[in-house]
Design an enzyme around this catalytic site. Structure first.
Site, PDB file in Angstrom:
ATOM      1  N   ARG A  27      -5.820  -5.498  -4.076  1.00 22.41           N
ATOM      2  CA  ARG A  27      -6.191  -4.291  -3.476  1.00 22.41           C
ATOM      3  C   ARG A  27      -7.478  -4.131  -3.008  1.00 22.41           C
ATOM      4  O   ARG A  27      -8.284  -3.248  -2.895  1.00 22.41           O
ATOM      5  CB  ARG A  27      -5.742  -3.091  -4.428  1.00 22.41           C
ATOM      6  CG  ARG A  27      -4.466  -2.845  -4.624  1.00 22.41           C
ATOM      7  CD  ARG A  27      -4.274  -1.184  -5.237  1.00 22.41           C
ATOM      8  NE  ARG A  27      -3.045  -1.092  -5.960  1.00 22.41           N
ATOM      9  CZ  ARG A  27      -2.814  -0.517  -7.036  1.00 22.41           C
ATOM     10  NH1 ARG A  27      -3.797  -0.442  -7.785  1.00 22.41           N
ATOM     11  NH2 ARG A  27      -1.568  -0.550  -7.626  1.00 22.41           N
ATOM     12  N   ARG A  31      -8.519   2.100  -0.851  1.00 21.51           N
ATOM     13  CA  ARG A  31      -9.160   3.325  -0.510  1.00 21.51           C
ATOM     14  C   ARG A  31     -10.692   3.558  -1.226  1.00 21.51           C
ATOM     15  O   ARG A  31     -11.445   4.692  -0.878  1.00 21.51           O
ATOM     16  CB  ARG A  31      -8.722   4.389  -1.343  1.00 21.51           C
ATOM     17  CG  ARG A  31      -7.279   4.960  -0.607  1.00 21.51           C
ATOM     18  CD  ARG A  31      -6.158   5.658  -1.551  1.00 21.51           C
ATOM     19  NE  ARG A  31      -5.615   5.064  -2.596  1.00 21.51           N
ATOM     20  CZ  ARG A  31      -5.246   5.559  -3.654  1.00 21.51           C
ATOM     21  NH1 ARG A  31      -5.078   7.125  -3.472  1.00 21.51           N
ATOM     22  NH2 ARG A  31      -4.637   4.923  -4.591  1.00 21.51           N
ATOM     23  N   ARG A  40      -7.329   4.279   7.919  1.00 22.52           N
ATOM     24  CA  ARG A  40      -5.954   5.013   7.374  1.00 22.52           C
ATOM     25  C   ARG A  40      -5.990   6.372   8.040  1.00 22.52           C
ATOM     26  O   ARG A  40      -4.777   6.692   8.385  1.00 22.52           O
ATOM     27  CB  ARG A  40      -6.214   5.221   5.943  1.00 22.52           C
ATOM     28  CG  ARG A  40      -5.388   6.225   5.050  1.00 22.52           C
ATOM     29  CD  ARG A  40      -3.789   5.509   5.157  1.00 22.52           C
ATOM     30  NE  ARG A  40      -3.018   6.583   4.437  1.00 22.52           N
ATOM     31  CZ  ARG A  40      -2.730   7.779   4.912  1.00 22.52           C
ATOM     32  NH1 ARG A  40      -3.109   8.127   5.900  1.00 22.52           N
ATOM     33  NH2 ARG A  40      -2.070   8.806   3.971  1.00 22.52           N
ATOM     34  N   ASP A  77       2.627  -3.379   1.896  1.00 24.19           N
ATOM     35  CA  ASP A  77       3.163  -2.828   0.671  1.00 24.19           C
ATOM     36  C   ASP A  77       4.498  -3.698  -0.003  1.00 24.19           C
ATOM     37  O   ASP A  77       5.245  -4.136   0.956  1.00 24.19           O
ATOM     38  CB  ASP A  77       3.715  -1.341   0.706  1.00 24.19           C
ATOM     39  CG  ASP A  77       3.758  -0.483  -0.241  1.00 24.19           C
ATOM     40  OD1 ASP A  77       4.850  -0.476  -0.788  1.00 24.19           O
ATOM     41  OD2 ASP A  77       2.856   0.101  -0.737  1.00 24.19           O
ATOM     42  N   TYR A 154      12.033   0.383  -8.218  1.00 24.78           N
ATOM     43  CA  TYR A 154      11.817   1.597  -7.434  1.00 24.78           C
ATOM     44  C   TYR A 154      13.282   1.777  -6.621  1.00 24.78           C
ATOM     45  O   TYR A 154      13.423   3.022  -6.174  1.00 24.78           O
ATOM     46  CB  TYR A 154      10.697   0.756  -6.377  1.00 24.78           C
ATOM     47  CG  TYR A 154       9.380   1.192  -6.809  1.00 24.78           C
ATOM     48  CD1 TYR A 154       8.891   2.347  -6.917  1.00 24.78           C
ATOM     49  CD2 TYR A 154       8.819  -0.148  -7.271  1.00 24.78           C
ATOM     50  CE1 TYR A 154       7.358   2.205  -7.288  1.00 24.78           C
ATOM     51  CE2 TYR A 154       7.614  -0.057  -7.419  1.00 24.78           C
ATOM     52  CZ  TYR A 154       6.960   1.232  -7.596  1.00 24.78           C
ATOM     53  OH  TYR A 154       5.541   1.096  -8.169  1.00 24.78           O
TER      54      TYR A 154
END
Length: 355
Positions: A27, A31, A40, A77, A154
């Site tokens: 990552r 963020r 973003r 992703d 998921y």
């Protein structure tokens, strides 16, 4: 394609000599970086960011402008594959990823297509090609996918889960259905990773985020078995050199010996296992990637340096170590602390690579 100016990451994965221990962060485009947050916001949504090759390229390169990292990783992703299988991925505010049409029955599994990576996932391949061009050989590019078990988790749960009631219910009550779902997902992941390699990815990582929730027996049958099948089906040479494969199971420290038998070139480690112990257990079979606790980056730069020094000492001399965090960098980390971490790896690792 431009020749690589810095290939120590690829060399370390193949246990070839390097001048210092290479480092990247899971990552690393994320963020914690203000420039990522600005891009973003410009994209309008996370999925729009993923689906725009230009913006995905922009955020992939952002951490390399700040830090002397030894690899770039494709910004995408893991859930793009089940999204391309028709499940309708969306991100709910404060809830994370969700699927409009989770897999709940035999008919749902039978309806799942194997996506064509260059059409349904063409935006990812366009991003890979653009990133490779913009990198100009600065560092290698890592492609990736989720593992079949992680994606299935998921897909069946419909999103994130704390108890895994639906997916484990299927595993225990209808293992035949679970195997059919995993078989389709493994086919999709194999095609997806091979398309990334054809587009320019120079190494690939399989993220088995939820393998660690399984019993040892079920991990081997429902997770590891399918990752080994994917590795067997991957393109292992491109542009005249080997394309290394990294296998990362979060919580997988108990099964390193089995993981090392899959044909992977390297195993990713989380922070719950000592890297020296891991090296003793797998020997020269595979390289190791990891494995500092991401929360160390909340500490002072001096404390970060000490933790880096301890992990380097635990691994010991020689190649075969790619330094990384034990999981993704947290959004609240100060970028200056990430810089201190990367600098510490480069500065402190040199003595481990001298003859």
């Amino acid at each position: 394609m431009n020749p690589l100016k810095n290939d120590r990451f690829l060399r370390a994965l193949l246990k070839e000599p390097v001048d210092l221990t290479p480092v990247w962060m899971m990552r690393q485009a994320g963020r914690y970086l203000p420039e990522y947050r600005a891009t973003r916001a410009r994209a309008g949504s996370f999925m729009e960011l993923c689906r725009s090759p230009e913006l995905a390229c922009e955020v992939t390169l952002q951490p390399l402008e700040r830090f002397p990292l030894d690899a770039a990783i494709l910004f995408s992703d893991i859930l793009t594959v089940p999204d391309a299988m028709g499940l309708g991925l969306y991100f709910a505010q404060g809830e994370g990823p969700r699927f409009e049409r989770p897999v709940q029955s035999e008919a749902d599994i039978d309806r799942l297509p194997i996506p064509d990576p260059e059409s349904e996932l063409g935006y990812v391949m366009d991003a890979v090609r653009l990133i490779r061009r913009e990198l100009q050989g600065r560092v290698p590019l890592i492609g990736f996918s989720g593992s079949p078990w992680t994606l299935a988790t998921y897909m069946v749960e419909g999103g994130s889960s704390k108890e895994y009631a639906r997916v484990k219910g299927m595993l225990y009550d209808r293992p035949d259905l679970m195997h059919r779902l995993l078989d389709k997902t493994a086919q999709a992941v194999t095609a997806y990773l091979n398309a990334q390699i054809a587009a320019g990815a120079q190494a690939v990582q399989i993220f088995d985020t939820w393998g660690g929730i399984l019993t040892p027996r079920d991990y081997r049958e429902f997770s590891l078995r399918y990752m080994a099948r994917i590795i067997e089906g991957l393109t292992r040479e491109a542009e005249g050199r080997r394309v290394p494969v990294i296998l990362f199971t979060k919580g997988g420290g108990a099964w390193l010996e089995d993981m090392a038998e899959t044909g992977a070139d390297a195993l990713g480690l989380d922070w719950t296992i000592d890297i020296g112990e891991a090296r003793r257990r797998v020997g020269d079979k595979v390289a190791l990637q990891g494995n500092m606790d991401p929360c160390v980056l909340y500490a002072s730069p001096e404390r970060i340096q000490r933790e880096v020094a301890d992990i380097l000492a635990a691994y010991g001399r020689g190649s075969g170590h790619v330094f990384n965090l034990g999981h993704g960098i947290h959004p609240g980390v100060d970028p200056e602390h990430a810089a201190a971490f990367i600098d510490a790896v480069h500065q402190l690792s040199r003595p481990y690579h001298r003859d």
